[in-house]
Motif scaffolding. Structure first.
Motif, PDB file in Angstrom:
ATOM      1  N   ASP A 195       0.674  -1.244  -0.020  1.00  0.00           N
ATOM      2  CA  ASP A 195       0.099   0.034   0.055  1.00  0.00           C
ATOM      3  C   ASP A 195       0.756   1.315  -0.081  1.00  0.00           C
ATOM      4  OD1 ASP A 195      -2.322   1.758   0.132  1.00  0.00           O
ATOM      5  OD2 ASP A 195      -2.091   1.629   2.484  1.00  0.00           O
ATOM      6  N   ASN A 196       0.613   2.122  -1.147  1.00  0.00           N
ATOM      7  CA  ASN A 196       1.417   3.164  -1.135  1.00  0.00           C
ATOM      8  C   ASN A 196       0.759   4.146  -2.425  1.00  0.00           C
ATOM      9  OD1 ASN A 196       3.279   3.361  -3.767  1.00  0.00           O
ATOM     10  ND2 ASN A 196       3.883   1.351  -2.448  1.00  0.00           N
ATOM     11  N   GLU A 197       0.969   5.196  -2.325  1.00  0.00           N
ATOM     12  CA  GLU A 197       0.104   6.363  -3.351  1.00  0.00           C
ATOM     13  C   GLU A 197       0.485   5.872  -4.816  1.00  0.00           C
ATOM     14  OE1 GLU A 197      -0.176  11.173  -4.428  1.00  0.00           O
ATOM     15  OE2 GLU A 197       0.899  10.689  -2.809  1.00  0.00           O
ATOM     16  N   GLN A 198       1.765   5.651  -5.255  1.00  0.00           N
ATOM     17  CA  GLN A 198       2.142   5.359  -6.476  1.00  0.00           C
ATOM     18  C   GLN A 198       1.533   4.010  -7.121  1.00  0.00           C
ATOM     19  OE1 GLN A 198       4.438   6.730  -4.146  1.00  0.00           O
ATOM     20  NE2 GLN A 198       5.996   7.968  -4.943  1.00  0.00           N
ATOM     21  N   LEU A 199       1.729   3.096  -6.013  1.00  0.00           N
ATOM     22  CA  LEU A 199       1.133   1.874  -6.558  1.00  0.00           C
ATOM     23  C   LEU A 199      -0.263   1.836  -6.702  1.00  0.00           C
ATOM     24  CD1 LEU A 199       2.379  -0.979  -7.068  1.00  0.00           C
ATOM     25  CD2 LEU A 199       1.969  -1.757  -4.835  1.00  0.00           C
ATOM     26  N   ASN A 200      -0.863   2.434  -5.689  1.00  0.00           N
ATOM     27  CA  ASN A 200      -2.252   2.486  -5.739  1.00  0.00           C
ATOM     28  C   ASN A 200      -3.084   3.326  -6.950  1.00  0.00           C
ATOM     29  OD1 ASN A 200      -2.236   1.044  -3.369  1.00  0.00           O
ATOM     30  ND2 ASN A 200      -2.631   2.779  -1.578  1.00  0.00           N
ATOM     31  N   SER A 201      -2.271   4.005  -7.521  1.00  0.00           N
ATOM     32  CA  SER A 201      -2.644   4.658  -8.881  1.00  0.00           C
ATOM     33  C   SER A 201      -2.974   3.751  -9.839  1.00  0.00           C
ATOM     34  CB  SER A 201      -1.865   5.897  -9.226  1.00  0.00           C
ATOM     35  OG  SER A 201      -0.464   5.124  -9.929  1.00  0.00           O
ATOM     36  N   GLN A 202      -2.427   2.658  -9.783  1.00  0.00           N
ATOM     37  CA  GLN A 202      -2.708   1.576 -10.703  1.00  0.00           C
ATOM     38  C   GLN A 202      -2.470   1.974 -12.298  1.00  0.00           C
ATOM     39  OE1 GLN A 202      -5.992  -1.294  -9.895  1.00  0.00           O
ATOM     40  NE2 GLN A 202      -6.522   0.270  -8.193  1.00  0.00           N
ATOM     41  N   GLU A 203      -1.414   2.685 -12.531  1.00  0.00           N
ATOM     42  CA  GLU A 203      -0.788   3.251 -13.786  1.00  0.00           C
ATOM     43  C   GLU A 203      -0.045   2.079 -14.213  1.00  0.00           C
ATOM     44  OE1 GLU A 203      -2.264   5.410 -15.459  1.00  0.00           O
ATOM     45  OE2 GLU A 203      -3.181   6.647 -13.992  1.00  0.00           O
ATOM     46  N   ASP A 204       0.322   2.122 -15.603  1.00  0.00           N
ATOM     47  CA  ASP A 204       1.466   1.139 -16.136  1.00  0.00           C
ATOM     48  C   ASP A 204       3.019   1.262 -15.753  1.00  0.00           C
ATOM     49  OD1 ASP A 204      -0.348  -0.632 -17.105  1.00  0.00           O
ATOM     50  OD2 ASP A 204      -0.450   0.312 -18.830  1.00  0.00           O
ATOM     51  N   GLN A 205       3.028   2.524 -14.969  1.00  0.00           N
ATOM     52  CA  GLN A 205       4.371   3.129 -14.692  1.00  0.00           C
ATOM     53  C   GLN A 205       4.369   3.926 -13.410  1.00  0.00           C
ATOM     54  OE1 GLN A 205       2.011   5.864 -15.766  1.00  0.00           O
ATOM     55  NE2 GLN A 205       2.693   4.677 -17.605  1.00  0.00           N
ATOM     56  N   ALA A 206       5.401   3.871 -12.508  1.00  0.00           N
ATOM     57  CA  ALA A 206       5.463   4.661 -11.389  1.00  0.00           C
ATOM     58  C   ALA A 206       5.531   6.174 -11.741  1.00  0.00           C
ATOM     59  CB  ALA A 206       6.534   4.172 -10.569  1.00  0.00           C
ATOM     60  N   ARG A 207       5.097   6.934 -11.306  1.00  0.00           N
ATOM     61  CA  ARG A 207       5.385   8.300 -11.676  1.00  0.00           C
ATOM     62  C   ARG A 207       5.926   9.193 -10.295  1.00  0.00           C
ATOM     63  NH1 ARG A 207      -0.270   9.648 -14.792  1.00  0.00           N
ATOM     64  NH2 ARG A 207      -0.027   8.041 -16.440  1.00  0.00           N
ATOM     65  N   ILE A 208       7.146   9.448 -10.295  1.00  0.00           N
ATOM     66  CA  ILE A 208       8.085   9.693  -9.384  1.00  0.00           C
ATOM     67  C   ILE A 208       8.361  11.331  -9.280  1.00  0.00           C
ATOM     68  CG2 ILE A 208      10.295   9.336  -8.045  1.00  0.00           C
ATOM     69  CD1 ILE A 208      10.048   6.421  -9.210  1.00  0.00           C
ATOM     70  N   PRO A 209       7.980  12.094  -8.446  1.00  0.00           N
ATOM     71  CA  PRO A 209       8.276  13.639  -8.589  1.00  0.00           C
ATOM     72  C   PRO A 209       9.853  13.786  -8.527  1.00  0.00           C
ATOM     73  CG  PRO A 209       7.338  13.149  -6.454  1.00  0.00           C
ATOM     74  CD  PRO A 209       7.371  11.879  -7.282  1.00  0.00           C
ATOM     75  N   PHE A 210      10.481  14.534  -9.425  1.00  0.00           N
ATOM     76  CA  PHE A 210      11.685  14.708  -9.389  1.00  0.00           C
ATOM     77  C   PHE A 210      12.320  15.534  -8.047  1.00  0.00           C
ATOM     78  CE2 PHE A 210      11.898  14.944 -14.087  1.00  0.00           C
ATOM     79  CZ  PHE A 210      12.549  13.694 -14.344  1.00  0.00           C
ATOM     80  N   ASP A 211      11.436  16.790  -7.540  1.00  0.00           N
ATOM     81  CA  ASP A 211      11.831  17.262  -6.401  1.00  0.00           C
ATOM     82  C   ASP A 211      12.258  16.630  -5.218  1.00  0.00           C
ATOM     83  OD1 ASP A 211       9.264  16.569  -5.937  1.00  0.00           O
ATOM     84  OD2 ASP A 211       8.518  18.329  -5.288  1.00  0.00           O
ATOM     85  N   THR A 212      11.509  15.471  -5.104  1.00  0.00           N
ATOM     86  CA  THR A 212      11.712  14.602  -3.921  1.00  0.00           C
ATOM     87  C   THR A 212      13.212  13.923  -4.004  1.00  0.00           C
ATOM     88  OG1 THR A 212      10.983  12.788  -4.783  1.00  0.00           O
ATOM     89  CG2 THR A 212       9.422  14.140  -3.184  1.00  0.00           C
ATOM     90  N   LEU A 213      13.672  13.733  -5.275  1.00  0.00           N
ATOM     91  CA  LEU A 213      14.972  13.239  -5.496  1.00  0.00           C
ATOM     92  C   LEU A 213      16.040  14.088  -5.536  1.00  0.00           C
ATOM     93  CD1 LEU A 213      13.976  10.714  -8.501  1.00  0.00           C
ATOM     94  CD2 LEU A 213      14.081  10.211  -6.150  1.00  0.00           C
ATOM     95  N   ILE A 214      15.818  15.328  -6.368  1.00  0.00           N
ATOM     96  CA  ILE A 214      16.701  16.366  -6.281  1.00  0.00           C
ATOM     97  C   ILE A 214      17.232  16.901  -4.872  1.00  0.00           C
ATOM     98  CG2 ILE A 214      17.290  18.726  -7.269  1.00  0.00           C
ATOM     99  CD1 ILE A 214      15.470  17.909  -9.516  1.00  0.00           C
ATOM    100  N   ALA A 215      16.140  17.032  -3.900  1.00  0.00           N
ATOM    101  CA  ALA A 215      16.347  17.525  -2.568  1.00  0.00           C
ATOM    102  C   ALA A 215      17.479  16.419  -2.041  1.00  0.00           C
ATOM    103  CB  ALA A 215      15.084  17.281  -1.827  1.00  0.00           C
ATOM    104  N   GLN A 216      17.586  15.235  -2.267  1.00  0.00           N
ATOM    105  CA  GLN A 216      18.627  14.445  -1.486  1.00  0.00           C
ATOM    106  C   GLN A 216      19.801  14.267  -2.203  1.00  0.00           C
ATOM    107  OE1 GLN A 216      15.269  11.245  -0.513  1.00  0.00           O
ATOM    108  NE2 GLN A 216      16.343  11.521   1.336  1.00  0.00           N
ATOM    109  N   GLY A 217      20.066  14.518  -3.549  1.00  0.00           N
ATOM    110  CA  GLY A 217      21.386  14.338  -4.046  1.00  0.00           C
ATOM    111  C   GLY A 217      21.169  14.873  -5.781  1.00  0.00           C
ATOM    112  N   ASP A 218      22.320  14.520  -6.427  1.00  0.00           N
ATOM    113  CA  ASP A 218      22.576  14.938  -7.634  1.00  0.00           C
ATOM    114  C   ASP A 218      22.837  14.056  -8.684  1.00  0.00           C
ATOM    115  OD1 ASP A 218      24.967  14.206  -6.744  1.00  0.00           O
ATOM    116  OD2 ASP A 218      26.317  15.918  -7.592  1.00  0.00           O
ATOM    117  N   ARG A 219      22.855  12.774  -8.236  1.00  0.00           N
ATOM    118  CA  ARG A 219      22.669  11.624  -9.302  1.00  0.00           C
ATOM    119  C   ARG A 219      22.048  10.362  -8.833  1.00  0.00           C
ATOM    120  NH1 ARG A 219      28.694  10.732  -7.547  1.00  0.00           N
ATOM    121  NH2 ARG A 219      27.637  12.186  -5.834  1.00  0.00           N
ATOM    122  N   LEU A 220      21.510   9.747  -9.994  1.00  0.00           N
ATOM    123  CA  LEU A 220      20.532   8.401  -9.616  1.00  0.00           C
ATOM    124  C   LEU A 220      21.523   7.406  -9.531  1.00  0.00           C
ATOM    125  CD1 LEU A 220      17.223   8.935 -11.651  1.00  0.00           C
ATOM    126  CD2 LEU A 220      17.446   9.129  -9.165  1.00  0.00           C
ATOM    127  N   ALA A 221      21.103   6.179  -8.718  1.00  0.00           N
ATOM    128  CA  ALA A 221      21.651   4.861  -8.916  1.00  0.00           C
ATOM    129  C   ALA A 221      20.746   4.024  -9.253  1.00  0.00           C
ATOM    130  CB  ALA A 221      22.410   4.675  -7.542  1.00  0.00           C
TER     131      ALA A 221
END
Length: 341
Positions: free
Chosen positions: A32-58
């Motif tokens: 149970d979480n907001e992204q999964l519960n939307s039941q789209e064919d892809q997860a929609r992840i906001p950039f701002d939450t990622l950018i706030a914690q770092g400058d590169r994706l792993a």
């Protein structure tokens, strides 16, 4: 519990009503979480939450085919989450999001699947990651062995963190966060093939609970998780990349007595055994003692130890005995225990 059949059938992978029931009553309920519960064919992840914690994706991916699927200390679901979290964590990333792909064998008890899903949800919560998308396929009986799982993960590397094999230098100390070979011996005992008995449990654990606070301390140059091939594979791989040597002290290795006993009985080498909650950490020599003391205050690190050092006087990896004799520790050339993860 799903109020339908007790076993997975091909219809659970058909895209129809039974598959929708499996998704809603099992996966969505436990993950149970907001992204999964939307039941789209892809997860929609906001950039701002990622950018706030770092400058590169792993980004990493792994597949899990362990046998048996339930073992002392965990199951294939816990293992799948820990394995992917750990691949991100040892690169310095903060693990954030996971995808999960299930391949289920027709006839798998739904109760077993639910136990696995519950373990995944609990481990994800412990590690602070969210399972945001997934997929389920069902194959005919005999086409796979009960259940296979693929997990992929995204993490964020904080700025200006730079760790990796290229940062390692001669003089660095080599630290492990606890006893080696526990996972391999737990699985070997769980298979009941060699009439082995014992109480040892797998070390399966999310390593980001120790890597993130550890990286706030000075001196960490690189980290790797010692899974298949164990510490021997990690050290040989890095020695080959860096063209530096490594000297491991046999007397410094932290080993559970049961691992020592099984190794002696079966002629196995704990340095080649798989682990699922152990990091090999390369640390600036001047910072090693302080970092080890700090590490021992963190989760899953009670038996942390300095096991050796990086040197430029030899090529490759050597293990030194109590009496000073040295033996080359080679890269594993085969599988000591197949389907260990």
């Amino acid at each position: 519990m799903i109020k339908m059949l007790n076993l997975i059938t091909l219809e659970h992978g058909s895209g129809g009503k039974k598959m929708q029931s499996l998704i809603h009553e099992l996966f969505l309920r436990h993950f149970d979480n907001e992204q999964l519960n939307s039941q789209e064919d892809q997860a929609r992840i906001p950039f701002d939450t990622l950018i706030a914690q770092g400058d590169r994706l792993a980004f990493t991916t792994d597949s899990f085919v362990i046998d048996p699927i339930f073992f002392p200390g965990g199951n294939i679901g816990k293992l799948a989450v820990c394995g992917t979290v750990n691949d991100l964590a040892v690169g310095g990333a903060i693990p954030k999001y996971l995808s999960v792909g299930f391949i289920l064998e027709e006839g798998l008890p739904i109760q077993d699947l639910e136990q696995i899903v519950i373990a995944m949800a609990q481990t994800a919560k412990e590690a602070g990651v969210t399972i945001v998308t997934g997929d389920t396929k069902v194959v005919a009986k005999g086409a796979c062995d009960k259940i296979f799982i693929n997990t992929s993960g995204i993490g964020v590397i904080p700025k200006p963190l730079q760790i990796g094999a290229r940062q390692i230098k001669a003089g660095d100390k080599i630290i492990v966060n606890g006893t080696l070979g526990d996972h391999a011996v737990a699985i070997l005992q769980a298979r009941n093939e060699l009439a082995l008995s014992g109480s040892i449990k797998s070390d399966c654990a999310p390593l980001n609970l120790l890597t993130q606070p550890l990286l706030a301390q000075p001196g960490v140059h690189a980290m790797r998780d010692a899974t298949r091939g164990g510490v021997a594979a990690v050290c040989n791989e890095i020695a080959d990349m860096t063209k530096l040597g490594m000297l491991i002290k046999e007397t410094a290795l932290p080993l559970h007595p049961e691992v020592t006993a099984v190794s002696e009985i079966l002629g196995l080498d704990p340095l080649l055994m798989a682990n699922e909650g152990k990091a090999v950490i390369f640390v600036e020599s001047a910072e090693a003692d302080a970092l080890l003391a700090h590490l021992r205050t963190l989760p899953y690190s009670d038996n942390a130890a300095i096991i050796g050092e990086v040197v430029d006087s030899v090529e490759g990896v050597f293990i030194e005995s109590l009496y000073g004799a040295r033996k080359k520790l080679l890269m594993p050339t085969g599988e000591q225990l197949p389907r260990i993860c």
